[in-house]
Motif scaffolding. Structure first.
Motif, PDB file in Angstrom:
ATOM      1  N   UNK A 270       0.840  -1.201   0.000  1.00 43.62           N
ATOM      2  CA  UNK A 270       0.000   0.000   0.000  1.00 43.62           C
ATOM      3  C   UNK A 270       0.873   1.249   0.000  1.00 43.62           C
ATOM      4  N   UNK A 271       0.274   2.337  -0.476  1.00 39.97           N
ATOM      5  CA  UNK A 271       0.945   3.640  -0.430  1.00 39.97           C
ATOM      6  C   UNK A 271       0.720   4.248   0.952  1.00 39.97           C
ATOM      7  N   UNK A 272       1.813   4.612   1.597  1.00 43.48           N
ATOM      8  CA  UNK A 272       1.716   5.119   2.969  1.00 43.48           C
ATOM      9  C   UNK A 272       0.805   6.341   3.010  1.00 43.48           C
ATOM     10  N   UNK A 273      -0.158   6.365   3.954  1.00 40.50           N
ATOM     11  CA  UNK A 273      -1.144   7.464   3.984  1.00 40.50           C
ATOM     12  C   UNK A 273      -0.559   8.831   4.268  1.00 40.50           C
ATOM     13  N   UNK A 274       0.650   8.893   4.808  1.00 41.25           N
ATOM     14  CA  UNK A 274       1.278  10.187   5.101  1.00 41.25           C
ATOM     15  C   UNK A 274       2.379  10.506   4.091  1.00 41.25           C
ATOM     16  N   UNK A 275       3.285   9.572   3.873  1.00 37.44           N
ATOM     17  CA  UNK A 275       4.446   9.840   3.013  1.00 37.44           C
ATOM     18  C   UNK A 275       4.201   9.538   1.541  1.00 37.44           C
ATOM     19  N   UNK A 276       3.208   8.698   1.262  1.00 38.81           N
ATOM     20  CA  UNK A 276       2.950   8.289  -0.128  1.00 38.81           C
ATOM     21  C   UNK A 276       3.894   7.207  -0.623  1.00 38.81           C
ATOM     22  N   UNK A 277       4.836   6.791   0.206  1.00 41.97           N
ATOM     23  CA  UNK A 277       5.807   5.767  -0.184  1.00 41.97           C
ATOM     24  C   UNK A 277       5.126   4.398  -0.274  1.00 41.97           C
ATOM     25  N   UNK A 278       5.503   3.608  -1.276  1.00 41.64           N
ATOM     26  CA  UNK A 278       4.945   2.271  -1.431  1.00 41.64           C
ATOM     27  C   UNK A 278       5.630   1.316  -0.457  1.00 41.64           C
ATOM     28  N   UNK A 279       4.835   0.686   0.402  1.00 42.85           N
ATOM     29  CA  UNK A 279       5.330  -0.305   1.349  1.00 42.85           C
ATOM     30  C   UNK A 279       4.754  -1.671   0.979  1.00 42.85           C
ATOM     31  N   UNK A 280       5.586  -2.705   1.042  1.00 46.36           N
ATOM     32  CA  UNK A 280       5.118  -4.053   0.670  1.00 46.36           C
ATOM     33  C   UNK A 280       5.533  -5.053   1.762  1.00 46.36           C
ATOM     34  N   UNK A 281       4.559  -5.834   2.211  1.00 48.39           N
ATOM     35  CA  UNK A 281       4.806  -6.811   3.262  1.00 48.39           C
ATOM     36  C   UNK A 281       4.363  -8.188   2.775  1.00 48.39           C
ATOM     37  N   UNK A 282       5.211  -9.168   3.024  1.00 51.73           N
ATOM     38  CA  UNK A 282       4.942 -10.514   2.531  1.00 51.73           C
ATOM     39  C   UNK A 282       5.073 -11.519   3.670  1.00 51.73           C
ATOM     40  N   UNK A 283       4.156 -12.481   3.699  1.00 53.66           N
ATOM     41  CA  UNK A 283       4.159 -13.537   4.703  1.00 53.66           C
ATOM     42  C   UNK A 283       4.301 -14.881   3.993  1.00 53.66           C
ATOM     43  N   UNK A 284       5.174 -15.733   4.507  1.00 54.20           N
ATOM     44  CA  UNK A 284       5.443 -17.020   3.864  1.00 54.20           C
ATOM     45  C   UNK A 284       4.191 -17.891   3.804  1.00 54.20           C
ATOM     46  N   UNK A 285       4.080 -18.655   2.735  1.00 57.25           N
ATOM     47  CA  UNK A 285       2.974 -19.606   2.596  1.00 57.25           C
ATOM     48  C   UNK A 285       3.109 -20.679   3.677  1.00 57.25           C
ATOM     49  N   UNK A 286       2.048 -20.989   4.407  1.00 55.55           N
ATOM     50  CA  UNK A 286       2.132 -22.053   5.416  1.00 55.55           C
ATOM     51  C   UNK A 286       2.640 -23.358   4.803  1.00 55.55           C
ATOM     52  N   UNK A 287       3.676 -23.960   5.374  1.00 56.37           N
ATOM     53  CA  UNK A 287       4.268 -25.172   4.804  1.00 56.37           C
ATOM     54  C   UNK A 287       3.261 -26.295   4.550  1.00 56.37           C
ATOM     55  N   UNK A 288       2.238 -26.394   5.427  1.00 58.01           N
ATOM     56  CA  UNK A 288       1.236 -27.451   5.266  1.00 58.01           C
ATOM     57  C   UNK A 288       0.444 -27.284   3.977  1.00 58.01           C
ATOM     58  N   UNK A 289       0.230 -26.031   3.545  1.00 60.69           N
ATOM     59  CA  UNK A 289      -0.481 -25.790   2.284  1.00 60.69           C
ATOM     60  C   UNK A 289       0.293 -26.410   1.120  1.00 60.69           C
ATOM     61  N   UNK A 290       1.613 -26.179   1.144  1.00 65.03           N
ATOM     62  CA  UNK A 290       2.466 -26.713   0.067  1.00 65.03           C
ATOM     63  C   UNK A 290       2.510 -28.233   0.107  1.00 65.03           C
ATOM     64  N   UNK A 291       2.647 -28.762   1.325  1.00 64.40           N
ATOM     65  CA  UNK A 291       2.770 -30.214   1.488  1.00 64.40           C
ATOM     66  C   UNK A 291       1.520 -30.935   1.005  1.00 64.40           C
ATOM     67  N   UNK A 292       0.345 -30.410   1.330  1.00 64.25           N
ATOM     68  CA  UNK A 292      -0.911 -31.071   0.972  1.00 64.25           C
ATOM     69  C   UNK A 292      -1.213 -31.034  -0.519  1.00 64.25           C
ATOM     70  N   UNK A 293      -0.661 -30.035  -1.216  1.00 69.51           N
ATOM     71  CA  UNK A 293      -0.968 -29.879  -2.645  1.00 69.51           C
ATOM     72  C   UNK A 293       0.166 -30.349  -3.552  1.00 69.51           C
ATOM     73  N   UNK A 294       1.201 -30.949  -2.959  1.00 76.38           N
ATOM     74  CA  UNK A 294       2.389 -31.358  -3.728  1.00 76.38           C
ATOM     75  C   UNK A 294       2.090 -32.597  -4.573  1.00 76.38           C
TER      76      UNK A 294
END
Length: 294
Positions: A270-294
């Protein structure tokens, strides 16, 4: 004299002074509340010893070190992790099973209540505000505002300010099309269940894009991009295409081999509501999701 490296700011003390006034002077580009937060989170060392007291007495030749990472020494939470904080927003990574905010059955163990207690350690008048929500059983990245003005700005311009909202969904069955777009008009029933109306323009327009990341003969792992952010949108749309989210009994799932809902908010940008800078946050895929669909 100020010394810099990648992770630490260091200052040498020239004359006797208390720690908080010293920090406020050295970090003049930051608000008093921000400096107090940095102290409260244990990001300040004096001569390699962690100090949190505002009135700690500094002496000439002391070395004051400040960890640059805003969440390097963040408080511990139950069911979530702090990813980012400044004067305007807080971004967290929430576990499955934690409510975003209170419900009639659960009022104490929520992301909102824990963060409210956290910001009030610095100032009893501090508050946080809900900007968007994740369902209790959905894990991943979510954001809160630290004042009402920021909350209103984010909510009123949400579509323009959010550059990316990406989820991963573990769904039942083999999704044959490698990518697709689902569009419908969402409504809520008298029993508070969301559904796609068969009539055009009857409800809120919802658009979901997906692509298959991997699959086996039982489950498919999808990357899901939201064009609109409607209530229960992904859950309804996965059911609409005949592949309900694993563990989502309310919307048609028949199995729950992972003992949770197979939905995870993996990216929020999202673009920061004050600075306008683009911030990006990422969370790893739960390992069980990968394991079950492999």
């Amino acid at each position: 004299m100020k010394q810099k490296n990648k992770n630490v700011e260091q200052y040498e003390v020239k004359q006797p002074v208390q720690l908080l006034p010293f920090l406020i002077e050295k970090m003049s580009n930051r608000s008093r509340n921000t400096v107090k937060s940095i102290l409260a989170r244990g990001q300040v060392n004096v001569n390699d010893r962690e100090i949190t007291q505002h009135n700690f007495q500094l002496q000439p030749n002391d070395t004051v070190s400040i960890l640059k990472n805003k969440v390097a020494k963040a408080a511990s939470f139950d069911g979530m992790k702090l990813l980012y904080e400044d004067d305007a927003v807080i971004v967290v990574e929430k576990d499955a099973g934690l409510l975003s905010m209170a419900s009639p059955k659960e009022r104490s163990r929520t992301a909102y209540k824990q963060l409210m207690a956290y910001v009030r350690k610095v100032n009893p008048n501090n508050r946080i505000f809900i900007v968007h929500r994740l369902d209790r059983d959905t894990s991943g990245v979510m954001m809160f505002a630290k004042n009402e003005k920021v909350k209103q700005k984010l909510q009123q311009a949400w579509k323009d300010m959010v550059a990316e909202r990406t989820y991963v969904a573990l769904v039942e069955g083999v999704v044959k099309k490698s990518e697709g777009t689902i569009t419908s008009w969402l409504k809520e029933s008298k029993t508070f269940k969301m559904y796609s109306s068969p009539k055009p323009n009857d409800g809120q327009r919802a658009v979901t894009h997906y692509n298959v990341m991997q699959s086996n003969n039982q489950f498919s792992l999808l990357q899901v991009h939201l064009e609109t952010g409607r209530k229960k949108q992904i859950r309804v749309h996965m059911t609409d295409i005949g592949h309900p989210i694993v563990g989502d009994k309310k919307y048609g799932s028949k199995v729950n081999t992972i003992r949770r809902l197979g939905l995870h908010a993996s990216v929020l940008a999202f673009y920061h509501p004050i600075t306008g800078k683009l911030l990006r946050f990422e969370s790893d895929i739960p390992p069980l999701f990968k394991k079950k669909s492999k």
